[in-house]
Scaffold this motif. Structure first.
Motif, short mmCIF file in Angstrom:
data_model
loop_
_atom_site.label_atom_id
_atom_site.label_comp_id
_atom_site.label_asym_id
_atom_site.label_seq_id
_atom_site.Cartn_x
_atom_site.Cartn_y
_atom_site.Cartn_z
N UNK A 74 -40.68 66.68 23.50
CA UNK A 74 -39.95 65.72 22.67
C UNK A 74 -40.32 64.28 23.00
N UNK A 75 -41.31 64.10 23.87
CA UNK A 75 -41.62 62.77 24.37
C UNK A 75 -42.07 61.82 23.27
N UNK A 76 -42.85 62.31 22.31
CA UNK A 76 -43.36 61.43 21.26
C UNK A 76 -42.23 60.81 20.46
N UNK A 77 -41.16 61.56 20.25
CA UNK A 77 -40.01 61.04 19.51
C UNK A 77 -39.13 60.17 20.40
N UNK A 78 -38.76 60.69 21.56
CA UNK A 78 -37.81 59.99 22.42
C UNK A 78 -38.36 58.70 23.02
N UNK A 79 -39.68 58.59 23.10
CA UNK A 79 -40.28 57.39 23.67
C UNK A 79 -40.50 56.27 22.65
N UNK A 80 -40.26 56.56 21.38
CA UNK A 80 -40.48 55.53 20.37
C UNK A 80 -39.40 54.45 20.48
N UNK A 81 -39.81 53.22 20.28
CA UNK A 81 -38.91 52.07 20.49
C UNK A 81 -37.68 52.14 19.60
N UNK A 82 -37.85 52.57 18.36
CA UNK A 82 -36.71 52.66 17.44
C UNK A 82 -35.66 53.62 17.99
N UNK A 83 -36.11 54.77 18.46
CA UNK A 83 -35.19 55.77 18.98
C UNK A 83 -34.51 55.27 20.26
N UNK A 84 -35.26 54.62 21.12
CA UNK A 84 -34.69 54.07 22.35
C UNK A 84 -33.58 53.06 22.05
N UNK A 85 -33.83 52.20 21.06
CA UNK A 85 -32.83 51.19 20.70
C UNK A 85 -31.57 51.85 20.13
N UNK A 86 -31.76 52.88 19.31
CA UNK A 86 -30.61 53.59 18.74
C UNK A 86 -29.78 54.21 19.85
N UNK A 87 -30.44 54.84 20.80
CA UNK A 87 -29.71 55.48 21.90
C UNK A 87 -28.97 54.46 22.76
N UNK A 88 -29.57 53.31 22.96
CA UNK A 88 -28.90 52.26 23.74
C UNK A 88 -27.65 51.75 23.01
N UNK A 89 -27.73 51.63 21.70
CA UNK A 89 -26.58 51.16 20.92
C UNK A 89 -25.41 52.15 20.97
N UNK A 90 -25.72 53.42 21.19
CA UNK A 90 -24.67 54.44 21.20
C UNK A 90 -23.92 54.50 22.52
N UNK A 91 -24.37 53.72 23.51
CA UNK A 91 -23.66 53.69 24.79
C UNK A 91 -22.25 53.14 24.61
N UNK A 92 -21.28 53.79 25.25
CA UNK A 92 -19.89 53.33 25.17
C UNK A 92 -19.55 52.50 26.40
N UNK A 93 -18.66 51.53 26.20
CA UNK A 93 -18.20 50.78 27.37
C UNK A 93 -17.19 51.61 28.15
N UNK A 94 -16.94 51.24 29.39
CA UNK A 94 -16.09 52.04 30.27
C UNK A 94 -14.64 52.08 29.77
N UNK A 95 -14.19 51.01 29.11
CA UNK A 95 -12.82 51.00 28.61
C UNK A 95 -12.62 52.09 27.55
N UNK A 96 -13.61 52.25 26.67
CA UNK A 96 -13.52 53.26 25.63
C UNK A 96 -13.57 54.66 26.24
N UNK A 97 -14.45 54.85 27.23
CA UNK A 97 -14.56 56.15 27.89
C UNK A 97 -13.26 56.49 28.60
N UNK A 98 -12.61 55.50 29.21
CA UNK A 98 -11.34 55.75 29.89
C UNK A 98 -10.27 56.23 28.92
N UNK A 99 -10.26 55.67 27.71
CA UNK A 99 -9.30 56.10 26.69
C UNK A 99 -9.51 57.57 26.34
N UNK A 100 -10.77 57.95 26.21
CA UNK A 100 -11.08 59.35 25.90
C UNK A 100 -10.69 60.24 27.07
N UNK A 101 -10.94 59.77 28.29
CA UNK A 101 -10.57 60.54 29.48
C UNK A 101 -9.07 60.80 29.50
N UNK A 102 -8.27 59.79 29.17
CA UNK A 102 -6.82 59.94 29.16
C UNK A 102 -6.39 60.99 28.14
#
Length: 482
Positions: free
Chosen positions: A70-98
């Motif tokens: 899957x390296x050809x897809x996952x290494x593409x800059x567009x895909x990397x940027x999309x995955x970075x944008x999907x990162x959640x901040x810790x406050x949001x994750x804590x709400x889900x944890x609760x």
């Protein structure tokens, strides 16, 4: 030459066992599941020639050889940027944890395994049966503006399949990009329809083509996923393939199944997953642009995480997610599966949960579409009944849904059966939904299905015929190969 002709069978047998012994050494060095390894070793040594053929067709471990990349897809800059944008901040994750309490352990498990991120902004619609799915899907396809991506284990050009493929041809002629990935063993499309698809400008590729597909129904390794992505905004995933079998209006046997329609951030993950398969089947350097990842306007907040597994993953991600969900249950576990041929870990987890006063209910078909899978499934039921697990056989028709609800806060809907093949061999995908409303709706689906079931009881199950038990035992021996 006369000696060779006079001793041809002895020579062939000797060559068979030389090759078989080398295969045995390879199996031992791979350190695969002992039960599976023993099954192959017995076959190789006890069944000359046949054992080698079975091992060649079913025993190759591609997860280790990494022919799926899957390296050809996952290494593409567009895909990397999309995955970075999907990162959640810790406050949001804590709400889900609760909200989830112990169920939140699944989130880091899948992230650490495959960088599968939890997304929050999703609108999820549960779909019961093919009739409802195709009505929604056709509407979305008709309204599509840019592209339509399909990845399916089964696409047939029967009544419903032809209707879908003809519609896709129309959309392609109108200028939309259409890509279709079909599994070569599961799907069946006529030469005439393939020509029509090609002439319409649709790109269609087969996953791991095989010779004599009709005779290789269990050929390793298959793409068992059912994915649709429309305009990068709408996604579908679940158990329903493209075939008249899934449409009760066209089918003589009632077919019970479950699917979901998703709008929101998770569609981007589905899109990436589709492209990893497309890059493999198209045998080209797929270039991915931002056009496939448009911004969404979803305001719903249903936490969702995709679990994908197959020979291209280092871990059995979906099996591990199911295992963690079971072992962290506190009140109840409701499972629906068409094939129950689990590994030892899942069996033990269910037994321990039930003996810990957690309500465990499982729905399986009374009559399967595969006699050997039915017998193999039945061989496991006494172990569950003895532990207090409630087992129900669906009698209205064939139940093909692959779902699980835990404690009314976590649910999973996808393509994964509770069997060796789904856990370890096939390409699969499940949606893990962390939401009380969706879990409640899926629980209602489960309770409605219970009305069309008969419950098994330990005493009567133990009294079934010895001949039946023997067939079940033989089928169970073949379970790692099914």
């Amino acid at each position: 030459m006369d000696y060779v002709r006079n001793h041809i069978w002895q020579i062939l047998i000797l060559l068979n066992y030389i090759i078989a012994l080398s295969a045995v050494v390879t199996i031992l060095l791979k350190k695969v599941n002992p039960t599976k390894a023993l099954s192959y070793i017995i076959g190789l040594l006890a069944l000359p020639f046949i054992g080698l053929i079975v091992y060649y067709l079913f025993g190759q471990e591609y997860r280790k050889t990494k022919i799926f990349s899957r390296k050809n897809v996952l290494n593409q800059s567009v895909v990397k940027k999309i995955q970075e944008k999907l990162e959640l901040d810790h406050k949001t994750i804590d709400k889900v944890d609760d909200l989830l309490d112990q169920k939140s352990k699944l989130i880091p498990l899948l992230y650490n395994n495959e960088k599968s991120k939890l997304t929050i902004n999703n609108d999820v619609k549960l779909i019961k049966n093919g009739d409802e799915k195709f009505k929604l899907l056709f509407k979305d396809i008709k309204e599509a503006k840019h592209h339509i991506h399909l990845e399916y284990f089964v696409i047939k050009d029967d009544k419903i399949g032809s209707e879908l493929l003809n519609l896709l041809c129309e959309k392609s002629i109108d200028g939309l990009e259409i890509r279709i990935s079909i599994d070569d063993v599961g799907s069946s499309i006529s030469s005439k329809m393939k020509r029509q698809i090609k002439e319409a400008g649709i790109e269609m590729n087969s996953f791991m083509p095989v010779l004599f597909g009709k005779f290789t129904g269990q050929m390793n390794y298959r793409d068992h996923r059912k994915i649709v992505v429309i305009d990068g905004k709408i996604g579908y995933v679940g158990g329903i393939n493209i075939s008249d079998n899934y449409v009760n209006a066209n089918n003589t046997r009632y077919w019970r199944d479950t699917h979901i329609r998703v709008v929101g951030e998770t569609v981007k993950q589905l899109q990436i997953l589709f492209f990893t398969t497309w890059d493999f089947v198209s045998k080209g350097q797929t270039e991915i642009s931002n056009a496939y990842f448009p911004e969404h306007n979803c305001v719903e907040n249903v936490p969702l995480q995709l679990a994908a597994s197959g020979p291209d993953t280092d871990w059995s991600n979906i099996m591990e997610a199911i295992f963690v969900a079971i072992t962290n249950a506190e009140d109840h576990i409701y499972i629906t599966t068409p094939y129950f041929i689990p590994n030892g870990e899942i069996v033990t987890a269910l037994q321990v949960a039930s003996r810990s006063n957690i309500t465990v209910k499982i729905i399986i078909p009374k009559k399967s579409d595969s006699w050997i899978a039915e017998y193999a499934t039945n061989s496991y039921l006494q172990l569950l009944l003895e532990a207090g697990v409630e087992v129900y056989q669906y009698t209205k028709g064939f139940i093909h849904a692959k779902t699980m609800v835990v404690d009314g806060v976590f649910s999973t809907i996808g393509t994964t059966n509770m069997d060796y093949r789904s856990f370890n061999i096939n390409f699969e995908v499940n949606a893990l939904v962390y939401n009380k409303k969706i879990s409640s709706e899926l629980t209602q689906f489960f309770n409605d299905d219970l009305k069309d079931c008969c419950q098994l009881h330990l005493e009567s199950w133990q009294n079934r015929a010895k001949r039946t038990k023997l067939i079940e035992a033989l089928a169970r021996l073949m379970a790692p190969l099914l």
